[in-house]
Write a protein that holds these residues in place. Structure first.
Motif, PDB file in Angstrom:
ATOM      1  N   ALA A 643       0.848  -1.187   0.000  1.00 28.81           N
ATOM      2  CA  ALA A 643       0.000   0.000   0.000  1.00 28.81           C
ATOM      3  C   ALA A 643       0.885   1.239   0.000  1.00 28.81           C
ATOM      4  CB  ALA A 643      -0.918   0.006   1.220  1.00 28.81           C
ATOM      5  N   TYR A 644       0.438   2.261  -0.722  1.00 27.64           N
ATOM      6  CA  TYR A 644       1.207   3.505  -0.774  1.00 27.64           C
ATOM      7  C   TYR A 644       0.851   4.364   0.431  1.00 27.64           C
ATOM      8  CZ  TYR A 644       2.385   8.306  -2.094  1.00 27.64           C
ATOM      9  OH  TYR A 644       2.855   9.591  -2.091  1.00 27.64           O
ATOM     10  N   HIS A 645       1.899   4.829   1.151  1.00 28.06           N
ATOM     11  CA  HIS A 645       1.713   5.732   2.291  1.00 28.06           C
ATOM     12  C   HIS A 645       2.410   7.049   1.973  1.00 28.06           C
ATOM     13  CE1 HIS A 645       0.122   3.183   5.709  1.00 28.06           C
ATOM     14  NE2 HIS A 645       0.204   2.354   4.699  1.00 28.06           N
ATOM     15  N   HIS A 646       1.631   8.109   1.962  1.00 23.86           N
ATOM     16  CA  HIS A 646       2.189   9.438   1.732  1.00 23.86           C
ATOM     17  C   HIS A 646       2.682  10.003   3.060  1.00 23.86           C
ATOM     18  CE1 HIS A 646       2.616  13.424  -0.082  1.00 23.86           C
ATOM     19  NE2 HIS A 646       2.020  13.911   0.992  1.00 23.86           N
ATOM     20  N   THR A 647       3.917  10.473   3.100  1.00 22.88           N
ATOM     21  CA  THR A 647       4.455  11.008   4.355  1.00 22.88           C
ATOM     22  C   THR A 647       4.295  12.526   4.414  1.00 22.88           C
ATOM     23  OG1 THR A 647       6.656  10.964   3.314  1.00 22.88           O
ATOM     24  CG2 THR A 647       6.067   9.130   4.762  1.00 22.88           C
ATOM     25  N   LEU A 655       6.093   2.732  -0.011  1.00 21.41           N
ATOM     26  CA  LEU A 655       5.173   1.606  -0.104  1.00 21.41           C
ATOM     27  C   LEU A 655       5.369   0.741   1.136  1.00 21.41           C
ATOM     28  CD1 LEU A 655       5.658   0.599  -3.862  1.00 21.41           C
ATOM     29  CD2 LEU A 655       4.049   2.230  -2.887  1.00 21.41           C
ATOM     30  N   ARG A 656       4.262   0.309   1.748  1.00 19.98           N
ATOM     31  CA  ARG A 656       4.365  -0.428   3.004  1.00 19.98           C
ATOM     32  C   ARG A 656       3.412  -1.620   3.014  1.00 19.98           C
ATOM     33  NH1 ARG A 656       6.587   0.803   7.720  1.00 19.98           N
ATOM     34  NH2 ARG A 656       6.858   3.004   7.190  1.00 19.98           N
ATOM     35  N   CYS A 657       3.851  -2.704   3.661  1.00 21.54           N
ATOM     36  CA  CYS A 657       3.019  -3.885   3.856  1.00 21.54           C
ATOM     37  C   CYS A 657       2.292  -3.750   5.190  1.00 21.54           C
ATOM     38  CB  CYS A 657       3.871  -5.155   3.842  1.00 21.54           C
ATOM     39  SG  CYS A 657       2.946  -6.648   4.263  1.00 21.54           S
ATOM     40  N   HIS A 658       0.972  -3.938   5.193  1.00 22.53           N
ATOM     41  CA  HIS A 658       0.181  -3.798   6.415  1.00 22.53           C
ATOM     42  C   HIS A 658       0.210  -5.056   7.275  1.00 22.53           C
ATOM     43  CE1 HIS A 658      -2.478  -0.214   4.894  1.00 22.53           C
ATOM     44  NE2 HIS A 658      -1.209   0.092   5.044  1.00 22.53           N
ATOM     45  N   ARG A 664       9.383  -0.012   1.314  1.00 21.22           N
ATOM     46  CA  ARG A 664      10.345   0.299   0.258  1.00 21.22           C
ATOM     47  C   ARG A 664       9.900   1.583  -0.431  1.00 21.22           C
ATOM     48  NH1 ARG A 664      10.397  -2.603  -5.353  1.00 21.22           N
ATOM     49  NH2 ARG A 664      11.149  -0.492  -5.774  1.00 21.22           N
ATOM     50  N   SER A 665      10.837   2.191  -1.135  1.00 19.00           N
ATOM     51  CA  SER A 665      10.500   3.411  -1.869  1.00 19.00           C
ATOM     52  C   SER A 665       9.740   3.049  -3.140  1.00 19.00           C
ATOM     53  CB  SER A 665      11.773   4.173  -2.229  1.00 19.00           C
ATOM     54  OG  SER A 665      12.621   3.362  -3.016  1.00 19.00           O
ATOM     55  N   HIS A 666       8.965   3.986  -3.619  1.00 19.04           N
ATOM     56  CA  HIS A 666       8.181   3.758  -4.834  1.00 19.04           C
ATOM     57  C   HIS A 666       9.099   3.798  -6.049  1.00 19.04           C
ATOM     58  CE1 HIS A 666       5.496   4.905  -8.195  1.00 19.04           C
ATOM     59  NE2 HIS A 666       4.652   4.116  -7.578  1.00 19.04           N
ATOM     60  N   PRO A 667       9.097   2.741  -6.896  1.00 15.48           N
ATOM     61  CA  PRO A 667       9.998   2.737  -8.057  1.00 15.48           C
ATOM     62  C   PRO A 667       9.516   3.705  -9.139  1.00 15.48           C
ATOM     63  CG  PRO A 667       8.581   0.803  -8.105  1.00 15.48           C
ATOM     64  CD  PRO A 667       8.289   1.509  -6.809  1.00 15.48           C
ATOM     65  N   LYS A 668      10.454   4.202  -9.919  1.00 14.93           N
ATOM     66  CA  LYS A 668      10.090   5.092 -11.021  1.00 14.93           C
ATOM     67  C   LYS A 668       9.594   4.308 -12.224  1.00 14.93           C
ATOM     68  CE  LYS A 668      13.246   8.877  -9.826  1.00 14.93           C
ATOM     69  NZ  LYS A 668      14.377   9.731 -10.283  1.00 14.93           N
ATOM     70  N   PHE A 669      10.061   3.049 -12.335  1.00 16.82           N
ATOM     71  CA  PHE A 669       9.679   2.231 -13.487  1.00 16.82           C
ATOM     72  C   PHE A 669       9.157   0.885 -13.007  1.00 16.82           C
ATOM     73  CE2 PHE A 669      13.161   5.016 -14.746  1.00 16.82           C
ATOM     74  CZ  PHE A 669      12.587   5.699 -15.820  1.00 16.82           C
TER      75      PHE A 669
END
Length: 919
Positions: A643-647, A655-658, A664-669
């Motif tokens: 899931a994407y978490h905006h800080t 991106l985080r697992c609940h 991990r960081s969101h990849p560009k590709f």
């Protein structure tokens, strides 16, 4: 089941028993229950002359090569004849004086028997952290480093192995020249630590075959081994200054000024506070102490949760329904179960308060259980405003010291009210007069892991019976188990209830749950293996506590159904508007907010009112997918999407697992096709707040979910800000549904109800109805009328129809018909076996072996084995087996010890009795 293979039914730990005193020849030994995984049965220890031990005391005892916590069970005049006297070791010390009354002890035994859990594990849940400690073996350098003032002595006052030797290697030019590579690694690791001291376990983790290197260093006298005592929670002490004499003219002017300050503060101050106020030094104060004008001594500081200063609150006038309910509760002075079924805002809490008040005047105590920590600040404030310092809070978010001190205050026996979450059902309150479960339907009252997998409602019913006091279950949406149980009992009539035999009643626990354990436990193994010769031998003459299918004793249950059908001051329940999001999409609205909700939010802003937005999930987006190839970013350790978490603005996208908290960081590709077109799907609380800020920039928002309430006190802070009008909208998850009383809220919006409806669980409809009805009930509690807007793609669902009309009766009737047809609770009983392992093949094979072994029985139905709905969590693969049977049939359940013997050591097995979550 896999536990207490000991006969404790005849052991009443609280009964007065003659303890050993110097010069007497009786009761010189004690049998204890030891807190050590894998050890069952009672162990015998010798009583030291200086200790007066009684049954129920919490002790520290030597066990093998370590010190462990233990519970004193009974005193003996002579040890078992099979035990050589020279192998019986002495009790080390008393950690806490006994507090196990007979009823409390019986409660712990029931929990252990019903939930197939070792008794010591139940005791560990019941006690505050730090009372049952565990020692650890440590290794330190010889020669003054890391001695810690112990002079090379172990925890028991004996020289550690290798201690006190004078090593010739220490005087050599190069001590390492004589060591093997393993010994050298351990030596260098210890040298690199400032204290030269590490635990044996840590060294084993850092150095392969560390034990060989340690043994070598011990032989050469370079290190010593010692046992560190358990780090137990103790009372907090602080120095205080007390004025003892009159201020004499012979004193200097400065001394008189100091004493005058102390006198103006009532003659007592904490030392640190006094030094700051007077701007003086400890040497000056010591001079006054030597002259006899003050006393400086250590006193205990109670570590308890401190709430805000509150204005006293008087009892409110009651509606006719409230007065009737209160009158019924106050007539009950013995064991009874009461369902207080009141619509949201009907004043259940006021009934609780007025029911408790006379009990405190009678010297009795009350226990109030709530489902979530987030509920406690608001509820606690109401209780403290009414009862002052007689109210204590007890839950897992307190520090260890706060829980320990609050627990000890309960033991004092003063009349008090304890408010807590699930584990507070074990609060050791003497003279208990009433137990209340607020929001009794909530699934938070059930523990899934670790064991015991108890339900606080079931345990509360047993406790009410043992304490002979009423149990009040309050809810606007009662659980179907409670509804069926109370209505079934109530329909028989008082006369018929009274004549009903106890044996006929025993089959049901709280809310109709079956409370007859199958205690098919083997007798204890008299040949328990001992790690070394100093390990005490368990008694071999103990039998099982219950026979097969022996029911737990439960006296004939008196039940009462009390209804509060209207809100306070005849305020109407808020109308519920159902919005079909399919039509919104067809008409060109692609926003996550329907046009109706957008208009309501705009009006909220214009009228300066407040509202609540409910979202099923936290975070920003539920998953991230590539629009080119469809690849979904998943957790490497769990079979779920990230899931994407905006800080914060311009911060890295996270991106985080609940489930395992991997991030991990969101990849560009795209990791699969390298496309840059990655899109966020789904809506969590973060995305909703971002969209609100874009569409309604003037609205002030507070996000209320587990991400924003991690810190201690954050629940209270956020709710206080909202109650003080510092925000217009409270955006949050399920935490918003749990009994919050916010009179200024006029609007409640449910962004997407479908996430609650479409879960692969037979309880999904019940949970969805309860959640939506509860969150809808937050609106219109004050002077202004409320309004509820529910957005869904399935307007035809029976839950949605029932929520629209606030109709619990029609929903429960339809849902119960389905449950009865499928033999699910409350018409059937379930036991869920959860298996997990790092090896996917082994856990699958083990599940199949167990299911095959169980399938030979014809008295219950086996569903599975099957993989869990999320197969892998934190790299552990999970399989499940569901056992289903009719509660009245009393089938012969499996021998759980035999079932466990089918599990290899790498496979974990949890037996969940009456599971609420089968996903």
């Amino acid at each position: 089941m896999y536990i207490n293979d000991i006969n404790l039914s005849s052991l009443v730990v609280s009964e007065s028993s003659e303890s050993y005193k110097s010069g007497e020849t009786v009761n010189r030994w004690v049998e204890v229950l030891v807190d050590c995984p894998g050890s069952t049965g009672l162990f015998t220890y010798r009583l030291p002359a200086q200790l007066e031990i009684k049954p129920g005391d919490i002790l520290s005892v030597p066990f093998g090569a370590q010190q462990l916590g233990a519970i004193a069970i009974r005193l003996l005049a002579q040890p078992n004849i099979d035990l050589p006297p020279e192998k019986i070791r002495e009790v080390e010390d008393i950690v806490s004086v006994g507090f196990f009354p007979s009823a409390y002890w019986e409660l712990l035994n029931r929990v252990a028997a019903y939930y197939y859990t070792p008794l010591i594990q139940v005791i560990r849940v019941a006690l505050p952290p730090g009372l049952l400690g565990r020692s650890q073996r440590r290794i330190r350098l010889v020669g003054g480093r890391g001695a810690g003032g112990q002079g090379g002595r172990g925890a028991q006052g004996h020289r550690g192995t290798g201690a006190g030797r004078s090593s010739y290697l220490l005087g050599s030019a190069d001590p390492l020249a004589f060591l093997t590579p393993t010994g050298r690694q351990v030596w260098e690791l210890l040298q690199g630590q400032p204290a030269g001291d590490y635990s044996f376990i840590y060294l084993q983790q850092k150095v392969k075959s560390a034990y060989r290197g340690i043994r070598e260093l011990l032989r050469f006298g370079l290190v010593e081994s010692y046992l560190e005592p358990p780090r137990l929670t103790r009372p907090k002490l602080q120095k205080a200054v007390t004025l003892t004499g009159t201020i004499d003219q012979e004193l200097t002017t400065r001394q008189r000024e100091i004493l005058e300050v102390l006198r103006r503060h009532g003659g007592e101050l904490w030392l640190n506070e006094f030094l700051q106020i007077c701007k003086t030094t400890t040497s000056t104060l010591k001079g006054l102490e030597e002259k006899g004008y003050i006393i400086i001594e250590e006193r205990e500081v109670l570590r308890t949760e401190q709430g805000p200063t509150l204005v006293g609150d008087d009892a409110k006038s009651l509606t006719a329904a409230q007065a009737s309910a209160l009158g019924t509760i106050q007539t009950l002075d013995e064991f009874a179960q009461v369902l207080l079924h009141g619509v949201t805002g009907s004043g259940k809490t006021e009934v609780y308060l007025q029911a408790i008040a006379p009990l405190l005047n009678q010297g009795k105590s009350a226990l109030v259980l709530v489902p979530e920590i987030g509920l406690t600040p608001q509820l606690t404030d109401r209780f403290r405003a009414r009862f002052g310092n007689k109210v204590s809070v007890y839950h897992s978010a307190l520090s260890d010291g706060e829980r320990y001190d609050t627990w000890r205050q309960m033991l004092a026996g003063e009349p008090q009210v304890v408010i807590g979450t699930r584990s507070a059902v074990f609060a050791p309150l003497p003279n208990l007069g009433l137990i209340i479960l607020d929001e009794e339907h909530d699934s938070s009252f059930k523990q899934d892991s670790p064991i015991p997998t108890y339900h606080a409602r079931t345990v509360a019913l047993w406790r009410a019976e043992l304490e002979n006091c009423p149990l009040v279950l309050g809810s606007a949406t009662p659980s179907l188990e409670t509804w069926v149980s109370v209505r079934r009992q109530g329909s028989r009539g008082a006369g018929e209830q009274g004549s009903r035999g106890a044996g006929e009643q025993r089959g049901r626990g709280a809310g109709g749950e079956f409370v007859t354990p199958n205690s098919s436990r083997p007798t204890p193994n008299s040949s328990l293996p001992t790690p070394n010769s100093s390990l005490p031998t368990p008694n071999s003459s103990l039998s099982t506590q219950h026979g097969l299918n022996a029911p737990l004793p439960l006296t004939a249950l008196s039940t009462h159904y009390l209804s509060l059908p209207e809100r306070i001051n005849s305020r109407p329940l808020p109308p519920v508007e159902i919005v079909d999001m399919r039509q919104e999409l067809q008409q060109g609205n692609r926003s996550i907010f329907s046009r109706s909700l957008q208009a309501a939010l705009q009006e909220l802003q214009e009228r300066k009112q407040q509202g609540i937005l409910f979202i099923h999930r936290r975070g920003h987006s539920t998953f991230v997918s590539c629009r080119s190839c469809g690849y979904v970013l998943e957790c490497p350790h769990c079979d779920v999407s990230l899931a994407y978490h905006h800080t914060e603005e311009k911060a890295p996208e996270l991106l985080r697992c609940h489930y395992c908290n991997y991030a991990r960081s969101h990849p560009k590709f795209c990791p699969d096709c390298s496309s840059p077109y990655l899109k966020f799907f789904g809506s969590g609380t973060q995305r909703v707040t971002q969209e609100l800020a874009r569409q309604f920039p003037e609205l002030r928002l507070i996000r209320f979910d587990s991400d924003t309430t991690r810190n201690k006190g954050s629940h209270r802070t956020l709710l206080t800000q909202f109650a003080n009008g510092e925000a217009d909208l409270l955006v949050g998850t399920q935490m918003l549904t749990k009994g919050l009383d916010l009179p200024q809220v006029t609007l409640v919006g449910v962004v997407a109800a479908d996430g609650l409806l479409n879960l692969s669980d037979y309880r999904a409809s019940e949970r969805a109805f309860q959640t939506l009805t509860q969150v809808a009930g937050r609106a219109g509690r004050g002077e202004d009328p409320g309004r509820v807007i529910v957005q869904t793609y399935t307007t035809e669902h029976q839950v949605i129809a029932a929520v629209r009309s606030h109709d619990y009766q029609s929903f429960s009737q339809a849902e119960l018909e389905q449950r009865q047809a499928l033999n699910y609770p409350p018409y059937g009983r379930l036991i869920l076996l959860r298996l997990s392992s790092l090896d996917p093949i082994q856990v699958q094979n083990t599940a199949q072996v167990i299911a095959t072994a169980l399938s030979t029985e014809e008295e219950f139905e086996i569903l599975g084995p099957a993989p869990a709905s999320i197969l892998r969590v934190a790299n552990r693969y999970r399989w499940q087996i569901l056992i289903k049977f009719a509660p009245d049939a009393l089938p012969r359940l499996p021998d759980w010890e035999e079932v466990r013997s089918l599990c290899p050591s790498s496979v974990s097995l949890t037996i969940d009795v009456d599971p609420l979550n089968i996903m």
